[in-house]
Motif scaffolding. Structure first.
Motif, PDB file in Angstrom:
ATOM      1  N   LEU A 117     -16.853 -40.150 -41.583  1.00 41.81           N
ATOM      2  CA  LEU A 117     -16.022 -39.222 -40.817  1.00 41.81           C
ATOM      3  C   LEU A 117     -16.688 -37.877 -40.547  1.00 41.81           C
ATOM      4  O   LEU A 117     -16.261 -37.160 -39.645  1.00 41.81           O
ATOM      5  CB  LEU A 117     -14.679 -39.013 -41.522  1.00 41.81           C
ATOM      6  N   ALA A 138     -13.196 -41.588 -34.764  1.00 45.13           N
ATOM      7  CA  ALA A 138     -12.163 -42.184 -35.614  1.00 45.13           C
ATOM      8  C   ALA A 138     -10.781 -41.749 -35.147  1.00 45.13           C
ATOM      9  O   ALA A 138     -10.564 -40.587 -34.822  1.00 45.13           O
ATOM     10  CB  ALA A 138     -12.379 -41.764 -37.068  1.00 45.13           C
ATOM     11  N   LEU A 156     -12.440 -47.011 -36.491  1.00 45.43           N
ATOM     12  CA  LEU A 156     -13.676 -46.218 -36.624  1.00 45.43           C
ATOM     13  C   LEU A 156     -14.782 -46.876 -35.827  1.00 45.43           C
ATOM     14  O   LEU A 156     -14.929 -48.098 -35.855  1.00 45.43           O
ATOM     15  CB  LEU A 156     -14.158 -46.203 -38.082  1.00 45.43           C
TER      16      LEU A 156
END
Length: 127
Positions: free
Chosen positions: A48, A55, A69
Motif C-alpha cells: 500500500l 488499491a 489491489l
C-alpha cells in the motif's frame, strides 16, 4: 419505531474508496480469511505504500467488506488480489470494486490488465 427497525436492518451498499496503509490490518485479515495463504499486515502495508500500487476498498459502516489491489507499470497492470467478505458475497460487490479499479487504472494510462486465478475458483472466473 418501524422506521428505526427498517433503518437498523436495511442493507446499505458498501462505500467504495481508495485504500491506504491504515487499512493494512483489515485487508490482511480479509485476505487471510479468503485465501489458503494469507498475506501479513506488513506485506499488505508494504504494497500500500508503493507508488505503483492501486488499491480500493469497500466499507460497510466501519467493517471492510472487500478490497482490490493491483500493481501498474508501463501501461500494464496486474491485479494482485481481490476479496469480498463472506457476508457481502453474491451482491455484485466484486464487480463494483473491479469497475472502479479499472477506471482508476485507465486514468493512469493502463491499457492492459492481467488477473491470474486458480482454474477451480469459480467466482473469480466469473468476475
Amino acid at each position: 419505531m418501524i422506521g428505526f427497525l427498517t433503518r437498523l436492518f436495511a442493507r446499505t451498499e458498501p462505500a467504495l474508496s481508495e485504500a491506504s496503509p491504515r487499512d493494512a490490518v483489515a485487508i490482511a485479515a480479509l485476505h487471510g480469511a479468503s485465501f489458503h495463504r494469507g498475506w501479513s499486515d506488513g506485506e499488505i502495508e508494504a504494497l500500500l505504500i508503493e507508488r505503483n500500487v492501486v488499491a480500493h476498498r469497500a466499507m460497510a459502516g466501519h467493517r471492510l467488506a472487500g478490497f482490490i489491489l493491483s500493481r501498474h507499470a508501463a501501461g500494464e497492470a496486474e491485479i494482485l488480489s481481490v476479496a469480498v467478505a463472506a457476508a457481502s458475497r453474491g451482491r455484485g460487490l466484486s464487480r463494483r470494486l473491479l469497475d472502479l479499479h479499472l477506471r482508476r487504472l485507465a486514468g493512469l494510462g493502463t491499457r492492459t490488465v492481467f488477473l491470474e486465478v486458480d482454474e477451480h475458483n469459480v467466482p473469480a472466473r466469473r468476475l
